[in-house]
Design a protein around this motif. Structure first.
Motif, mmCIF file in Angstrom:
data_model
loop_
_atom_site.group_PDB
_atom_site.id
_atom_site.type_symbol
_atom_site.label_atom_id
_atom_site.label_comp_id
_atom_site.label_asym_id
_atom_site.label_seq_id
_atom_site.Cartn_x
_atom_site.Cartn_y
_atom_site.Cartn_z
ATOM 1 N N UNK A 292 104.838 25.131 -23.237
ATOM 2 C CA UNK A 292 103.736 24.811 -24.153
ATOM 3 C C UNK A 292 102.814 23.770 -23.515
ATOM 4 N N UNK B 241 91.908 10.905 -25.022
ATOM 5 C CA UNK B 241 93.074 10.053 -25.216
ATOM 6 C C UNK B 241 92.775 8.902 -26.176
ATOM 7 N N UNK C 121 104.428 11.351 -25.080
ATOM 8 C CA UNK C 121 103.003 11.681 -25.132
ATOM 9 C C UNK C 121 102.647 12.967 -24.411
ATOM 10 N N UNK C 122 103.630 13.581 -23.778
ATOM 11 C CA UNK C 122 103.356 14.839 -23.082
ATOM 12 C C UNK C 122 104.301 15.901 -23.619
ATOM 13 N N UNK C 123 103.858 17.143 -23.573
ATOM 14 C CA UNK C 123 104.658 18.227 -24.133
ATOM 15 C C UNK C 123 105.317 19.016 -23.003
ATOM 16 N N UNK D 170 93.904 1.120 -30.377
ATOM 17 C CA UNK D 170 93.815 1.640 -29.017
ATOM 18 C C UNK D 170 94.442 0.705 -27.986
ATOM 19 N N UNK E 77 94.743 8.205 -29.603
ATOM 20 C CA UNK E 77 95.401 6.912 -29.841
ATOM 21 C C UNK E 77 94.850 6.258 -31.107
ATOM 22 N N UNK F 106 96.940 19.726 -26.028
ATOM 23 C CA UNK F 106 98.087 20.552 -26.401
ATOM 24 C C UNK F 106 98.420 20.202 -27.834
ATOM 25 N N UNK G 245 102.628 20.679 -20.078
ATOM 26 C CA UNK G 245 102.701 20.740 -18.620
ATOM 27 C C UNK G 245 103.803 19.868 -18.039
ATOM 28 N N UNK H 251 98.605 16.224 -28.359
ATOM 29 C CA UNK H 251 98.867 15.486 -27.120
ATOM 30 C C UNK H 251 97.936 15.989 -26.014
ATOM 31 N N UNK H 252 98.037 15.352 -24.847
ATOM 32 C CA UNK H 252 97.233 15.765 -23.689
ATOM 33 C C UNK H 252 98.153 16.103 -22.528
ATOM 34 N N UNK H 253 97.690 16.988 -21.652
ATOM 35 C CA UNK H 253 98.396 17.208 -20.398
ATOM 36 C C UNK H 253 97.930 16.129 -19.424
ATOM 37 N N UNK H 254 98.540 16.112 -18.245
ATOM 38 C CA UNK H 254 98.157 15.121 -17.243
ATOM 39 C C UNK H 254 96.683 15.279 -16.859
ATOM 40 N N UNK H 255 96.168 16.508 -16.976
ATOM 41 C CA UNK H 255 94.767 16.749 -16.620
ATOM 42 C C UNK H 255 93.873 16.754 -17.864
#
Lengths: 143, 222
Positions: A114, B157, A108-110, A29, B161, B180, A116, B172-176
């Motif tokens: 699909x 998160x 780390x973001x999609x 982590x 990780x 996903x 945001x 994965x995660x969205x900003x909020x």
């Protein structure tokens, strides 16, 4: 130095960075790229091991360096990327014909729809890593 | 333990708010959509066992990171170990639901319920596998996910990780802090030697006073 894949030579890349760091005490982590600020000597020593083992290309400790991670670490992105590339360059410069790759992993973001992340933001997320890495002198980019 | 298609179908109906006597026409549609879901989904899960220490308001994993939550800490009290689990049906299911929302809203609602039943089933299968790898006298506590009780959504998160779940299962995660793919679960499950009653069912649940299932005289089945 410009990077061109030689016609007559097989290039050997280095191995994983994360497991090497965990073997040396990085906690599960933890953010590996923070070590570029707090313990760059350790990163340099790992590069040296890979170079000694025969790697032709070493990957800078930048796999997870992006604006989201930087925000979480509370540091500007450049502070994570630039020392990483410079440390790898320093180690590689002790040998002839060794190259440094700017390592870019997933952010780390999609992407929308699909996920945001808007496409334009994704472009900028990766572009700023490329800018910092190439300014610091990376020979190539590893995607 | 494999769950029969009939059971999963009933579960999907329950998520649609239908307790008994599913109208035959609807049952057939649920069945058809459940089949489409199973063909579309790419179920994957990853888990790992950690040494834990349950404090007052948080739980520490492998001395490395903590997950916040008073209720969670309460449930894990007495456990030396816990499992972190991440499971997902994959992004194709999200795309399918999105497409149906634009073309056939009723089907989208039904498929959504089927997917909820299926992700729950995937978690139960994972729990079964986890239990098989442990001593006979070990028990699992209830499965506790970020966003439930007082564990913040953002704690997902840490689970992602710690399990490298983005690489392992594409989570994965969205900003909020929404997962996903959408039909995914991150969870903490305690491992203990004695089975306490509150490890499953309503008594240990922080939502027992406001639960819509309980108001109807049922339970969510967890």
């Amino acid at each position: 130095m410009g990077f061109k894949i030689p016609d007559d030579r097989i290039l050997i890349f280095d191995g994983a960075m994360g497991t090497m760091l965990q073997n040396r005490g990085l906690k599960v982590g933890g953010i590996p790229e923070l070590l570029n600020i707090t313990n760059i000597e350790l990163i340099g020593a790992i590069h040296k091991e890979y170079l000694t083992a025969g790697a032709d290309v070493i990957s800078a400790n930048t796999f997870g360096a992006n604006r989201f991670k930087a925000e979480k670490a509370g540091r500007p992105l450049e502070e994570l990327v630039i020392p990483a590339v410079k440390a790898a360059k320093r180690e590689a410069s002790a040998y002839r014909n060794k190259f440094v790759a700017l390592d870019i992993g997933p952010c780390g973001r999609v992407l929308q729809p699909t996920g945001d992340l808007p496409f334009e933001e994704a472009v900028e997320v990766f572009a700023e890593v490329v800018r910092a890495g190439s300014d610091a002198g990376a020979d190539l980019i590893l995607l | 333990m494999a769950e029969t298609p009939e059971l999963l179908l009933k579960e999907a109906a329950r998520f649609l708010g239908i307790k008994n006597n599913i109208p035959p026409q609807l049952e057939e549609r649920i069945n058809e959509l459940y089949n489409i879901l199973t063909e579309t989904a790419t179920p994957r899960s990853v888990w790992r066992i950690f040494q834990i220490e349950a404090g007052e308001v948080s739980v520490t994993f492998d001395d490395a990171f903590s997950i916040q939550g008073k209720d969670l800490a309460q449930i894990l009290r007495g456990c030396q170990r816990a499992v972190l689990l991440a499971a997902t049906l994959g992004s194709s299911v999200d795309k399918l639901i999105g497409r149906l929302q634009a073309t056939a809203m009723d089907d989208a609602v039904i498929l959504n319920a089927c997917a909820t039943a299926e992700i729950e089933a995937l978690c139960r299968r994972a729990e079964g596998e986890i239990l098989r790898g442990m001593d006979k006298d070990s028990f699992l506590t209830m499965r506790y996910s970020p966003g439930y009780g007082d564990v913040p959504l953002a704690e997902s998160e840490k689970i992602i990780t710690a399990l490298c779940a983005q690489k392992q299962v594409g989570l994965t995660l969205t900003r909020t802090n929404i997962l996903v793919p959408l039909k995914s679960v991150t969870a903490v499950i305690g491992i203990n030697k004695d089975k306490r009653e509150e490890y499953g069912g309503c008594p240990g649940c922080g939502l027992q006073d406001s639960c819509p299932f309980r108001k109807r005289g049922e339970s969510c089945g967890l």
